[in-house]
Design a protein around this motif. Sequence first.
Motif, mmCIF file in Angstrom:
data_model
loop_
_atom_site.group_PDB
_atom_site.id
_atom_site.type_symbol
_atom_site.label_atom_id
_atom_site.label_comp_id
_atom_site.label_asym_id
_atom_site.label_seq_id
_atom_site.Cartn_x
_atom_site.Cartn_y
_atom_site.Cartn_z
ATOM 1 N N LEU A 1 -0.448 -0.016 -10.702
ATOM 2 C CA LEU A 1 -1.194 -1.360 -11.174
ATOM 3 C C LEU A 1 -2.573 -0.964 -11.042
ATOM 4 O O LEU A 1 -3.243 -1.516 -12.044
ATOM 5 N N SER A 2 -3.093 0.158 -10.547
ATOM 6 C CA SER A 2 -4.485 0.341 -10.815
ATOM 7 C C SER A 2 -4.756 0.906 -12.265
ATOM 8 O O SER A 2 -5.692 0.664 -12.785
ATOM 9 N N LEU A 3 -3.761 1.757 -12.863
ATOM 10 C CA LEU A 3 -3.854 2.141 -14.063
ATOM 11 C C LEU A 3 -3.784 1.060 -15.040
ATOM 12 O O LEU A 3 -4.394 1.062 -16.339
ATOM 13 N N PHE B 1 1.256 -3.987 4.059
ATOM 14 C CA PHE B 1 2.070 -3.840 2.807
ATOM 15 C C PHE B 1 3.425 -4.836 3.188
ATOM 16 O O PHE B 1 4.100 -4.661 4.194
ATOM 17 N N VAL B 2 3.875 -5.421 2.048
ATOM 18 C CA VAL B 2 5.260 -5.851 2.152
ATOM 19 C C VAL B 2 6.139 -5.523 1.132
ATOM 20 O O VAL B 2 5.624 -5.335 -0.290
ATOM 21 N N PRO B 3 7.122 -4.717 1.335
ATOM 22 C CA PRO B 3 8.111 -4.129 0.063
ATOM 23 C C PRO B 3 8.429 -5.158 -0.714
ATOM 24 O O PRO B 3 8.433 -6.665 -0.529
ATOM 25 N N PHE B 4 8.417 -4.940 -2.082
ATOM 26 C CA PHE B 4 8.826 -5.798 -3.268
ATOM 27 C C PHE B 4 9.982 -6.378 -2.985
ATOM 28 O O PHE B 4 10.214 -7.533 -3.335
ATOM 29 N N SER B 5 10.876 -5.633 -2.559
ATOM 30 C CA SER B 5 12.443 -6.183 -2.410
ATOM 31 C C SER B 5 12.334 -7.303 -1.419
ATOM 32 O O SER B 5 13.300 -8.246 -1.518
ATOM 33 N N GLU B 6 11.360 -7.329 -0.542
ATOM 34 C CA GLU B 6 11.593 -8.502 0.538
ATOM 35 C C GLU B 6 10.934 -9.699 0.033
ATOM 36 O O GLU B 6 11.443 -10.607 0.256
ATOM 37 N N SER B 7 9.547 -9.678 -0.586
ATOM 38 C CA SER B 7 9.054 -10.742 -1.002
ATOM 39 C C SER B 7 8.005 -10.019 -2.207
ATOM 40 O O SER B 7 6.725 -9.688 -1.815
ATOM 41 N N PRO B 8 8.489 -10.608 -3.488
ATOM 42 C CA PRO B 8 7.724 -10.146 -4.668
ATOM 43 C C PRO B 8 6.170 -10.789 -4.678
ATOM 44 O O PRO B 8 5.193 -10.090 -5.136
ATOM 45 N N ALA B 9 6.159 -11.944 -4.281
ATOM 46 C CA ALA B 9 4.721 -12.599 -4.346
ATOM 47 C C ALA B 9 3.913 -11.902 -3.041
ATOM 48 O O ALA B 9 2.716 -11.617 -3.460
ATOM 49 N N LEU C 1 2.818 -8.520 -4.272
ATOM 50 C CA LEU C 1 1.701 -8.290 -5.377
ATOM 51 C C LEU C 1 0.355 -8.998 -4.693
ATOM 52 O O LEU C 1 -0.544 -8.476 -5.005
ATOM 53 N N ALA C 2 0.525 -9.792 -3.655
ATOM 54 C CA ALA C 2 -0.775 -10.370 -3.146
ATOM 55 C C ALA C 2 -1.302 -9.397 -2.424
ATOM 56 O O ALA C 2 -2.675 -9.177 -2.210
ATOM 57 N N GLY C 3 -0.742 -8.440 -1.632
ATOM 58 C CA GLY C 3 -1.307 -7.486 -0.833
ATOM 59 C C GLY C 3 -1.811 -6.275 -1.541
ATOM 60 O O GLY C 3 -2.411 -5.545 -1.238
ATOM 61 N N MET C 4 -1.252 -6.102 -2.929
ATOM 62 C CA MET C 4 -1.688 -4.836 -3.756
ATOM 63 C C MET C 4 -2.800 -5.398 -4.634
ATOM 64 O O MET C 4 -3.379 -4.434 -5.448
ATOM 65 N N VAL C 5 -3.159 -6.602 -4.824
ATOM 66 C CA VAL C 5 -4.128 -7.046 -5.928
ATOM 67 C C VAL C 5 -5.389 -6.249 -5.632
ATOM 68 O O VAL C 5 -5.892 -5.744 -6.502
ATOM 69 N N MET C 6 -6.110 -6.469 -4.529
ATOM 70 C CA MET C 6 -7.325 -6.085 -3.922
ATOM 71 C C MET C 6 -7.165 -4.221 -4.237
ATOM 72 O O MET C 6 -8.318 -3.889 -4.817
ATOM 73 N N PRO C 7 -6.286 -3.657 -3.534
ATOM 74 C CA PRO C 7 -6.287 -2.233 -3.687
ATOM 75 C C PRO C 7 -6.391 -1.689 -5.406
ATOM 76 O O PRO C 7 -6.897 -0.887 -5.614
ATOM 77 N N ALA C 8 -5.468 -2.332 -5.945
ATOM 78 C CA ALA C 8 -5.396 -1.990 -7.417
ATOM 79 C C ALA C 8 -6.762 -2.281 -8.190
ATOM 80 O O ALA C 8 -7.222 -1.410 -9.167
ATOM 81 N N LEU D 1 -4.237 9.797 -8.667
ATOM 82 C CA LEU D 1 -3.829 8.711 -7.849
ATOM 83 C C LEU D 1 -2.482 8.879 -7.428
ATOM 84 O O LEU D 1 -2.217 8.499 -5.972
ATOM 85 N N ILE D 2 -1.512 9.794 -7.888
ATOM 86 C CA ILE D 2 -0.302 10.055 -7.498
ATOM 87 C C ILE D 2 -0.296 10.873 -6.145
ATOM 88 O O ILE D 2 0.284 10.821 -5.306
ATOM 89 N N SER D 3 -1.278 11.616 -6.101
ATOM 90 C CA SER D 3 -1.667 12.454 -4.858
ATOM 91 C C SER D 3 -2.268 11.563 -3.982
ATOM 92 O O SER D 3 -2.254 12.021 -2.463
ATOM 93 N N GLY D 4 -2.484 10.232 -4.136
ATOM 94 C CA GLY D 4 -2.876 9.552 -3.057
ATOM 95 C C GLY D 4 -4.319 8.905 -2.786
ATOM 96 O O GLY D 4 -5.098 9.891 -2.614
ATOM 97 N N ALA D 5 -4.460 7.951 -2.973
ATOM 98 C CA ALA D 5 -5.955 7.391 -2.922
ATOM 99 C C ALA D 5 -6.225 6.817 -1.383
ATOM 100 O O ALA D 5 -5.774 6.090 -0.693
ATOM 101 N N VAL D 6 -6.411 8.072 -0.736
ATOM 102 C CA VAL D 6 -6.852 7.898 0.815
ATOM 103 C C VAL D 6 -7.601 6.912 1.267
ATOM 104 O O VAL D 6 -7.141 6.342 2.186
ATOM 105 N N VAL D 7 -8.659 6.918 0.584
ATOM 106 C CA VAL D 7 -9.731 5.917 1.201
ATOM 107 C C VAL D 7 -9.142 4.689 1.143
ATOM 108 O O VAL D 7 -9.128 3.491 2.163
ATOM 109 N N THR D 8 -8.606 4.279 -0.129
ATOM 110 C CA THR D 8 -8.200 2.517 -0.319
ATOM 111 C C THR D 8 -6.953 2.596 0.490
ATOM 112 O O THR D 8 -6.820 1.387 1.106
ATOM 113 N N GLU D 9 -6.056 3.448 0.747
ATOM 114 C CA GLU D 9 -5.019 3.231 1.721
ATOM 115 C C GLU D 9 -5.406 2.974 3.066
ATOM 116 O O GLU D 9 -4.769 2.239 3.750
ATOM 117 N N GLN D 10 -6.443 3.785 3.295
ATOM 118 C CA GLN D 10 -6.615 3.522 4.809
ATOM 119 C C GLN D 10 -7.504 2.306 5.019
ATOM 120 O O GLN D 10 -7.235 1.551 6.105
#
Length: 327
Positions: A104-106, A167-175, A178-185, A250-259
């Motif tokens: 998403l960030s890319l 974080f909510v897995p995509f399989s549980e609730s796509p909406a 995505l709502a939880g991943m918008v700001m980090p991305a 990014l694959i190695s981990g966006a540590v600060v953003t994830e924290q």
Amino acid sequence: MGRYLLGRLAQSALTLLLVSAVIFAGVRAIPGDPALLLAGDDPDPQTVAAIRERLGLDRPLVVQYLLWLGQMARLDFGESIRTGLPVAETIWTRIPVTLELAALSLLVAALIGIATGVVAAVRQGRPADWLANAAALLGMSVPNFWMGLMGVLLFAVALGWLPASGFVPFSESPAANLAGMVMPAIVLGTGLAAVIMRQTRSSMIEVLGADYIRTARAKGMPPHRVVLVHALRNSLITVLTILGLQLGGLISGAVVTEQIFVLPGFGRLMVEAVFTRDFPVIQAAVMVAAAGYILVNLAVDLLYSVVDPRIRVRAVPSGRGVKRGVR
């Protein structure tokens, strides 16, 4: 191309071997003894010795390294010292979170960076160019942690549009996912977009001054086709390089953003493992990150010939055997 691919795979395998040695030595240099941490507040020497024997820490370092390499070759990462769970299971549950965040960030970075870079190059020296450069400078100057905190205060606390963390897995609730991943991305993507914008602008300005671009314009080709089909495609080599390098990071981990956003990602796992001296998790996580970085850059090299058909890797005879050349 087949010869080139085999050569690159051999180089990648050798690089991973060297990386494994550096990782093993670096992890052992971390202060602290995992056996003491597991033994409790008042450790008994016999208990500590038994733990060290169970973990294999009492063996010579060379033996430990060779045994670990054998486990890596079988994709057996051992068990976590902290939780007792299989390391492979722990890593595979964390990687999808970071991969989604990276993708998403890319996407955000590519959409913003390439579009503004093209506009800045076409409108060179005009207000649109100045605004794009100012925005790029701002994006490269603002730290991710500050932007993340401001995003939480504005969109989560003040406006209530997005969740502040979790974080909510995509399989549980796509909406909800995505709502939880918008700001980090957006936080990660804006900084990368600034780099892509500058590289796209520079490449586009160089290409727009080429002879074949002037010929295309002289033939009456529509301006949008000249820019998007001819100029942009030939400018994407540099952009692909930047995207590949950044995706590996990014694959190695966006540590600060994830924290900040409390995402159970790959980078956060590595930080937790370092704090608890969890050697198996640290070693496996860094090896997986290094392998991902190498594979991404190999894929980018192969994509060069897709983006620009003039690039072809072939075997060229030389006096001492076979030499790789680019045509």
